[in-house]
Design an enzyme around this catalytic site. Structure first.
Site, PDB file in Angstrom:
ATOM      1  N   GLY A 183      27.774  17.992  12.904  1.00  0.00           N
ATOM      2  CA  GLY A 183      28.602  18.375  11.682  1.00  0.00           C
ATOM      3  C   GLY A 183      28.862  17.209  10.583  1.00  0.00           C
ATOM      4  N   SER A 190      31.540  17.450   7.615  1.00  0.00           N
ATOM      5  CA  SER A 190      32.745  16.654   7.913  1.00  0.00           C
ATOM      6  C   SER A 190      32.949  15.813   6.708  1.00  0.00           C
ATOM      7  CB  SER A 190      32.746  15.930   8.956  1.00  0.00           C
ATOM      8  OG  SER A 190      34.011  15.220   9.333  1.00  0.00           O
ATOM      9  N   ASP A 226      30.357  25.111   9.149  1.00  0.00           N
ATOM     10  CA  ASP A 226      31.349  24.128   9.843  1.00  0.00           C
ATOM     11  C   ASP A 226      32.441  23.545   9.064  1.00  0.00           C
ATOM     12  OD1 ASP A 226      29.850  24.463  12.031  1.00  0.00           O
ATOM     13  OD2 ASP A 226      28.386  22.701  11.708  1.00  0.00           O
ATOM     14  N   GLY A 256      23.727  18.380  14.963  1.00  0.00           N
ATOM     15  CA  GLY A 256      24.465  19.334  15.536  1.00  0.00           C
ATOM     16  C   GLY A 256      26.069  18.732  15.524  1.00  0.00           C
ATOM     17  N   PRO A 280      24.958  10.759  13.330  1.00  0.00           N
ATOM     18  CA  PRO A 280      23.499  10.918  12.976  1.00  0.00           C
ATOM     19  C   PRO A 280      23.344  12.237  12.401  1.00  0.00           C
ATOM     20  CG  PRO A 280      23.802  10.696  15.510  1.00  0.00           C
ATOM     21  CD  PRO A 280      25.120  10.374  14.610  1.00  0.00           C
ATOM     22  N   GLY A 321      27.459  16.020   7.720  1.00  0.00           N
ATOM     23  CA  GLY A 321      27.653  16.404   6.421  1.00  0.00           C
ATOM     24  C   GLY A 321      28.782  17.124   6.129  1.00  0.00           C
ATOM     25  N   LYS A 381      32.020  16.555  15.243  1.00  0.00           N
ATOM     26  CA  LYS A 381      32.493  17.706  16.225  1.00  0.00           C
ATOM     27  C   LYS A 381      31.641  17.707  17.233  1.00  0.00           C
ATOM     28  CE  LYS A 381      29.684  21.001  14.533  1.00  0.00           C
ATOM     29  NZ  LYS A 381      28.586  21.679  15.301  1.00  0.00           N
TER      30      LYS A 381
HETATM   31  O1  C5P Z   1      26.454  27.423   6.954  1.00  0.00           O
HETATM   32  P1  C5P Z   1      25.550  26.479   6.932  1.00  0.00           P
HETATM   33  O2  C5P Z   1      24.889  25.957   5.483  1.00  0.00           O
HETATM   34  O3  C5P Z   1      25.495  25.464   7.713  1.00  0.00           O
HETATM   35  O4  C5P Z   1      24.134  27.239   7.473  1.00  0.00           O
HETATM   36  C1  C5P Z   1      22.865  26.682   7.431  1.00  0.00           C
HETATM   37  C2  C5P Z   1      21.788  28.058   7.729  1.00  0.00           C
HETATM   38  O5  C5P Z   1      21.873  28.005   9.292  1.00  0.00           O
HETATM   39  C3  C5P Z   1      22.142  29.167   7.280  1.00  0.00           C
HETATM   40  O6  C5P Z   1      21.488  29.419   6.075  1.00  0.00           O
HETATM   41  C4  C5P Z   1      21.676  30.046   8.142  1.00  0.00           C
HETATM   42  O7  C5P Z   1      20.183  30.332   8.236  1.00  0.00           O
HETATM   43  C5  C5P Z   1      21.995  29.381   9.360  1.00  0.00           C
HETATM   44  N1  C5P Z   1      23.455  29.730  10.035  1.00  0.00           N
HETATM   45  C6  C5P Z   1      23.523  31.307  10.454  1.00  0.00           C
HETATM   46  N2  C5P Z   1      24.819  31.686  10.991  1.00  0.00           N
HETATM   47  C7  C5P Z   1      25.794  31.138  10.772  1.00  0.00           C
HETATM   48  C8  C5P Z   1      25.732  29.530  10.393  1.00  0.00           C
HETATM   49  C9  C5P Z   1      24.385  29.113  10.019  1.00  0.00           C
HETATM   50  O8  C5P Z   1      22.656  32.132  10.601  1.00  0.00           O
HETATM   51  N3  C5P Z   1      26.784  31.374  11.581  1.00  0.00           N
END
Ligand code: C5P
Length: 279
Positions: free
Chosen positions: A102, A106, A138, A100, A96, A104, A10
């Site tokens: 997504g 996806s 994501d 940014g 890659p 992993g 994405k």
């Molecule tokens: O949800 P995900 O594992 O992708 O998030 C990784 C890190 O990114 C979280 O531990 C958090 O620190 C930050 N994050 C956030 N707010 C979000 C998504 C991610 O602070 N909406």
């Protein structure tokens, strides 16, 4: 049972990071859009008395001791359905890592969807969307089956929007990789609060004026004057997600070819937005 599937990348068109919540996450305002760039997955699923997962392929980024998100997805499915199975995933990565895009998330979403198919679609799409948030912010978008959606809260409140099929260039410098958590904490150092995004407009010529990504603020590549001046000549350019990849969006293939020649010194992936989703 053997299932072949794809896990699409994405990009984000606009990403406002709003307030930090009590649970440590941030409320977001973003538009997710699938691209044609994808990892290829083959899953072999067999019923068994205990759930086991093996993963093979060109996934060389896992730090020792870390559990792959696809393995977590398989265990989540196993507990949600109260089913046990052995799963072997073979993955050919094209997306890659830490870009940014997504990738992993996806891959994990595709594992959930494929297991659901293997076990007679026992979980509804709504249950998959809600419960997949436990794997990452994501993942609900990838599980939703939508090509383009507005995302709010952590990204799990989704509203379908009109998908587009413009050509894109995804540009990145491997040395700029940053983890999502680190990117959010760098953004916490901002002194100016972000503002919500305007409504969705599928017309590319309006995007520069409408959709900003707060993570532009922390991207080293945007301090590269050569890159920035070329990117600014694309109809739209922006960081995707928390970075580090940059997306350049074009109205035509010809425009894209012209600018890609000028970016010859950068790592680039040629792709386009995905308008229809058949998986
Ligand atoms: O949800 P995900 O594992 O992708 O998030 C990784 C890190 O990114 C979280 O531990 C958090 O620190 C930050 N994050 C956030 N707010 C979000 C998504 C991610 O602070 N909406």
């Amino acid at each position: 049972m053997i299932i072949h599937t794809k896990a699409y990348a994405k990009v984000n068109i606009g990403l406002s990071v709003l307030e930090r919540r009590e649970d440590g996450y941030h409320n977001l305002d973003t538009y997710f859009h699938l691209t044609e760039l994808a990892d290829d997955l083959t899953l072999e699923v067999e019923e068994g008395s205990v759930t086991t997962v093996t993963i093979e392929g060109n996934e060389d980024y896992l730090a020792p001791g870390q559990t792959d998100l696809m393995e977590k997805a398989a265990h989540l499915f196993s507990s949600l359905c109260d089913m046990t199975f052995s799963l072997k995933v073979s993955i050919e990565k094209h997306i890659p890592h830490q870009a940014g895009l997504g990738g992993g998330s996806s891959d994990a979403a595709s594992v959930l969807l494929a297991l659901n198919e293997a076990f007679g679609n026992s979980l509804s799409r709504d249950v998959l969307v809600t419960s997949s948030l436990a794997l990452g912010s994501d993942v609900p978008f990838f599980v939703s089956g939508l090509c383009c959606a507005h995302g709010s809260s952590r990204g799990e409140i989704l509203k379908e929007e009109t998908a587009v099929d413009y050509p894109i260039l995804i540009v990145f410098r491997p040395g700029d990789k940053v983890s999502t958590g680190k990117a959010f904490s760098l953004l916490d150092e901002r002194t100016v609060a972000s503002s919500p995004l305007p409504g969705w407009n599928a017309d590319l010529s309006s995007w520069r004026g409408l959709y900003h990504n707060d993570f532009d603020f922390i991207q080293p590549i945007l301090k590269d004057i050569a890159f920035s001046s070329i990117a600014s000549r694309a109809p739209y350019s922006s960081t995707s997600g928390s970075g580090s990849s940059q997306i350049l969006v074009f109205g035509s293939e010809e425009e894209r070819v012209r600018l890609a020649k000028e970016l010859a010194g950068f790592d680039m992936i040629i792709s386009r937005f995905k308008k229809f989703h058949f998986e």
